[in-house]
Motif scaffolding. Sequence first.
Motif, PDB file in Angstrom:
ATOM      1  N   ASN A   1      -0.787  -5.065  13.024  1.00 19.05           N
ATOM      2  CA  ASN A   1       0.420  -5.209  12.331  1.00 19.05           C
ATOM      3  C   ASN A   1       1.370  -3.961  12.943  1.00 19.05           C
ATOM      4  O   ASN A   1       2.489  -3.791  12.305  1.00 19.05           O
ATOM      5  CB  ASN A   1       0.684  -5.226  10.781  1.00 19.05           C
ATOM      6  N   TRP A   2       0.918  -2.709  13.489  1.00 13.98           N
ATOM      7  CA  TRP A   2       1.689  -1.555  13.458  1.00 13.98           C
ATOM      8  C   TRP A   2       2.784  -1.463  14.041  1.00 13.98           C
ATOM      9  O   TRP A   2       3.629  -0.947  13.791  1.00 13.98           O
ATOM     10  CB  TRP A   2       0.504  -0.734  14.457  1.00 13.98           C
TER      11      TRP A   2
ATOM     12  N   VAL B   1       5.554  -2.887  11.363  1.00 17.38           N
ATOM     13  CA  VAL B   1       5.853  -2.466   9.964  1.00 17.38           C
ATOM     14  C   VAL B   1       6.599  -1.217  10.317  1.00 17.38           C
ATOM     15  O   VAL B   1       6.503  -0.343  11.321  1.00 17.38           O
ATOM     16  CB  VAL B   1       4.302  -2.063   9.246  1.00 17.38           C
ATOM     17  N   ASP B   2       7.090  -0.672   9.332  1.00 22.80           N
ATOM     18  CA  ASP B   2       7.873   0.534   9.332  1.00 22.80           C
ATOM     19  C   ASP B   2       7.241   1.513   8.381  1.00 22.80           C
ATOM     20  O   ASP B   2       7.380   1.556   7.259  1.00 22.80           O
ATOM     21  CB  ASP B   2       9.377   0.214   8.808  1.00 22.80           C
TER      22      ASP B   2
ATOM     23  N   GLY C   1       6.113  -0.345   4.354  1.00 23.88           N
ATOM     24  CA  GLY C   1       5.455  -0.383   5.593  1.00 23.88           C
ATOM     25  C   GLY C   1       3.713  -0.093   5.622  1.00 23.88           C
ATOM     26  O   GLY C   1       2.955  -1.068   6.078  1.00 23.88           O
ATOM     27  N   TYR C   2       3.303   0.733   4.583  1.00 27.87           N
ATOM     28  CA  TYR C   2       2.042   0.760   4.413  1.00 27.87           C
ATOM     29  C   TYR C   2       1.323  -0.421   3.637  1.00 27.87           C
ATOM     30  O   TYR C   2       0.300  -0.841   3.975  1.00 27.87           O
ATOM     31  CB  TYR C   2       1.730   1.850   3.438  1.00 27.87           C
TER      32      TYR C   2
ATOM     33  N   ALA D   1       2.443  -3.656   4.123  1.00 32.72           N
ATOM     34  CA  ALA D   1       2.539  -4.590   5.256  1.00 32.72           C
ATOM     35  C   ALA D   1       1.517  -4.398   6.094  1.00 32.72           C
ATOM     36  O   ALA D   1       1.280  -5.574   7.010  1.00 32.72           O
ATOM     37  CB  ALA D   1       3.813  -4.712   5.734  1.00 32.72           C
ATOM     38  N   LEU D   2       0.609  -3.495   6.234  1.00 29.65           N
ATOM     39  CA  LEU D   2      -0.498  -3.599   7.254  1.00 29.65           C
ATOM     40  C   LEU D   2      -1.367  -4.734   6.909  1.00 29.65           C
ATOM     41  O   LEU D   2      -1.565  -4.984   5.893  1.00 29.65           O
ATOM     42  CB  LEU D   2      -1.096  -2.133   7.135  1.00 29.65           C
TER      43      LEU D   2
ATOM     44  N   ARG E   1      15.348  -4.605   4.434  1.00 30.32           N
ATOM     45  CA  ARG E   1      15.807  -4.368   5.805  1.00 30.32           C
ATOM     46  C   ARG E   1      17.165  -4.513   6.070  1.00 30.32           C
ATOM     47  O   ARG E   1      17.801  -3.898   6.825  1.00 30.32           O
ATOM     48  CB  ARG E   1      15.002  -5.362   6.669  1.00 30.32           C
TER      49      ARG E   1
ATOM     50  N   SER F   1       5.415  -9.975   3.754  1.00 31.28           N
ATOM     51  CA  SER F   1       4.519  -8.965   4.117  1.00 31.28           C
ATOM     52  C   SER F   1       3.939  -8.164   3.036  1.00 31.28           C
ATOM     53  O   SER F   1       2.809  -7.660   3.425  1.00 31.28           O
ATOM     54  CB  SER F   1       5.248  -8.026   4.978  1.00 31.28           C
ATOM     55  N   VAL F   2       4.303  -7.941   1.762  1.00 30.10           N
ATOM     56  CA  VAL F   2       3.941  -7.182   0.710  1.00 30.10           C
ATOM     57  C   VAL F   2       2.943  -7.842  -0.239  1.00 30.10           C
ATOM     58  O   VAL F   2       2.359  -7.237  -1.116  1.00 30.10           O
ATOM     59  CB  VAL F   2       4.813  -6.301   0.176  1.00 30.10           C
TER      60      VAL F   2
END
Lengths: 279, 613
Positions: B192-193, B196-197, B203-204, B206-207, B265, B452-453
Motif C-alpha cells: 500500500n506504500w 498511503v500518505d 497514512g500509517y 492505512a498500511l 483528502r 482504509s483506516v
Amino acid sequence: MRRILIDLVLQLVAVVAVTLLVAVLLVVGPTRLGGSVDRIKSNLRTIAPTALVLATVLVINGVVRDVGVEMSWIIGVNVTGLILSIEGGFVGGVQSVASPPLTAYFSLIYVFGYAFLLTFPLVIYLLHDDVRPLHETVVAYGVNYGVGVVCYVLFVAYGPRNAIPDLVEPLLYTNWPQSQLLVRQVNANTNVLPSLHTSLSVTVALLAYRFRNVYPRWPPIAAWLAASVAVSTMYLGIHWGIDVLGGIALAALSVHVSGRVETDAVRDRVGDVGRHVRG
Amino acid sequence: MARSLVTPRLRRRTAIGALAAGATGLTSGCLRRIRALTGWQSPDQLSLRIKTLPADADPYALPLARRIAGWFGEAGIDADVLPMAEQSLLREVLLTNEFDLFVTRTPAEYRHPDALYSLLHSRFVTTPGWQNPFGYTNLEVDELLERQRRTGDDRRRATVEDLQRRVIETQPFTVLGFADELRAARTDRFTNWQLVDLRAPMGYLALRRSGDLEDGGKGSDEAGHLRVVSTDSRPTKNLNPLAVEFRSGSVLTGLLYDSLGYRAREGAIRPWLADSWSFTMEGGGPSLELQLRDGLAWHDGESLTADDVAFTYAFLADTSLDPDRDGDSEADGTDPIPAPRFQGRISLVADVTAVDDRTVEFRFVDANPAVVGRALTVPILPRHVWRERTGRASVTGVDIWAATEALVTDNVPPVGSGPLAFADNTPNEELILEAFDDHFLADGPVPGLPESVQGGPAFDRMTLGVVGTDATAVDMVDADSADVTATPLGAGVVPKIARSTALDLVAGQSDAFYLLGYNTRRTPLTNPRFRTALARIIDRRTLASTVFEGYARPAASPLQGTGWVPSDLQWRDGGRNPVHPFPGTDGELDVSRARDLFREAGYRYAKGELLDE
C-alpha cells in the motif's frame, strides 16, 4: 537495526583482535613473550590509579556525548562559519583525488585502522618490562579525551560533509552506510573541533617515536597509520583541515604532558631502565 | 546580533580617531569640517547570515542556503550560511527570533488559506512558534486575513487571491519550492506504500500487511511489527504535542493523540473522535453541538469525556489556566500563556462547554463555518494529566516567566487516546509504540470513516529507529532492518534505491514547501523593496533542477497546487517566475541588472559591495 550494530561491533572486535595478534608476533617477537604474565600483572598494578583516571575521563566523555551536545548548543560558540571562512573548500580539494580503491582504503583505516592503532600500543607496552611507555600512553589518552570533551562543549561545528555538501561528499557513508551506526555511537556530528581521530593517532605515533628503542619495528608502522588516519578524516569529508591541525596540536600537548606526569609508583619502578630508554 | 552592535561603535571610534588626528593641527576650519562630516561616515558592506539545518538533518536546506548565499554574494552582499541542529534552529527562529534569514521546510499545515492567518497576521508578531516568525506587519494583509475568515464562496476566493498578491508583493518569506516526498520502502511485509500518505497519521493506519504474511508467511509476532527508520532523533526524547522546537509535523503525536475531527483528502473536516456534529449560525458567529463516540478511553484506562474536550480548548488558549483570570479580567496583570503551536486554530474558538459526558458545545468567533472546522483538528489532551502542568516552568528553582510546564515538558510517557500508545523509548536511539486495543477503530467497522483506516493499524507494534544520514536510512531498509524511511529523503539517494531490488521508491507530491524566511524586524529586511530585490535574484527554477534534482516544483505562492492560486500567480510547468522574474538565465545572475534592482530599492554600491545604510 541493533542487530546490524552488534554485528558491526563483533566484526570490529574480531578484525582488531586478529590484527593485534599478528602484529604482536611481528613487532614484539615470540622470544620476548616469555614470562609475560607476571610482567602484565605488575604493570597493571602500577598503572591502576592512572588507568582509573582514564576510565573516568572516558565515562565522562560518553555522558558528554549526549548531555554535552545539548550543553554546547547553550553555551558553546558555533564556529562552523569561522572555519569555513578560513579554509574554504580545502577538503573538497583533498577529495578531488578520490577513487574507489582510495575510498575503500581510507574507510577501513578510519574504522579498523584507528581501532587497531589505539589498542596496539596498550598491548605491546603492557608486555614490556618498563612500565613508563604504558603509563605515558594512558596519561596521553586521558589528556586527549579530557581536552577534547572541553573543546566539544565550547565549540559547536559541523564537519565539511554537513556544512558544504555541494563541495564535499560524505564518502564514508555513501560507500559504507552501515558504518554510520557505529560512528554515531562514539561521536556526535557537531563534535569536530579538534579531530580526536587525528590527535589520538598522532599521539600514538609520537609515543612510538619517543620509545623507539623498545620496539624498533613499531614507529614506522605507527607513523604510516597515523598519517593515514589524519588524511582519512578529511578525505572522507568528516573533518576540516583546521580540526586536523587542532588534533596534531592536542597530540603534541598530550605527549608533552605525559612525559612530565609521573606517579610515585612509576618513578619507583622506572629506575635505570627508564632513564636508559629516555636516552 | 553582534554585527549591529559593533558597527556604531566602530563608527564612533572612527570619529574619535579623526578628532584625535585633528587635534594636532587644531584650527576652527578643521573643526567645522569634522562637524560637517560626522553625518557622512562611510558605511560598511551589508552582511546577512542564513541559518539552516546541516546536511544530516535535511537533504536540501543547506545546499539551498548556500546557493542563495552565492547569488547574494554576486549582488554584493556579504552573505554566509550557518548550519545548526534542528532543535536549536527552531529555538532561535521561532522562540527567540535571533536570525536574519533562515531556510527550512515548513510543517505541512499551510495548504488552506486560513493557515496563513497565524503565519502572517501581525497580532502574532510576539508569539513564539510558527506564528509570524518573520515579525511581518502589514495592515492590509491583516485585513484580508480577517476578511477571508468572515466571508464565503466567491468573495472569499477573491479575498484569498488578493491576499496572496499582497503577500507575494511584500515577501515576508520566499517560497523556494515544493520538494517531493521521497521514501524507500520494502514490500515483503507491508503493502500500500504508493497509496498511503505517510505525512499524516492516517497514512500509517492505512498500511496493509502483504499477502503472504496474512497467510502466516513469517512468524506472526514479526509480521505485526512495523519498523520505520528516521534521521530525526527528537521524537525519541520528546513527545509533547505543544513543544515548538521538537515538532516539525504532527504524524507521531497524531498517532498518539486523537482530535475531534480529521482533514479528509478533499480538504473538508470530518468527525473522528466525534460521532457527529451540527453547525448553527446565530448571533456573532457559528456554533456547533458535538457528540463524542461512545466508550472512548485514554491509554491509561481513564475514560475520555466532554470534560477533557472543554479542558483542552481552555488549556490550549491559556496553559496556565489561571483561576483568577476569569474571562477578560486581568486579576494579576499577567496575560494568558497560550500553546503556540495551536494558536491559529484556537483563535477561532470563543467558548467550549461540556453539556454532559458526551456532548460539547462550541461557540466560535465571527467566521465562515468552512473555516472554523480547522479548530477541531487540535489534539485532545487528558485533563487528569495536563492540569498538573499549569505552573510556571522552572529551571533549578528559577521560574521562567513566559512558559508553563506544559510547553516545556518532554511528556514521556505520553497518555493520549490515539490508535497507538507509547511503549518504550531510548533517547536518540529508538521509540516503540503499540496498538491501543481500546481505540474506537479496534471495535470493528466505524460508519462514516474511510475504508482504509477501518480496523485500526495493520501492526501491533511500531518501532522508530534513529540513524544519522539518509544513505544509512536507505541501507537499513535494504538490509531488512526497517520497512520504510519515516523522514523524507533527498534526491541524492534515489539511484541507490533504484539499484536495489528489495526497495520501492515511494514518491509523492508534497504539501510542505521550503522557504527563505526574512526577519522583518531587522534592517534592511524591514524594507519590502529590499526583500523583493532579494527574492528576485533567487532563481527558483534553477534550484528545482539542481538542488532538488528535478524532485520539486517551483512556486510563487505558498498555496500553489491547492486551487486557490489565481492564474497571474500560477507557476506553469517549466515556466518562469510569474511575479519576480530572475535577472539572468539558467541560474547565471546578470550582476549589473541585479545591482540595478537594489539601486532602485534605494541602496548604493561602493567597489561592488552593497552598502549597509
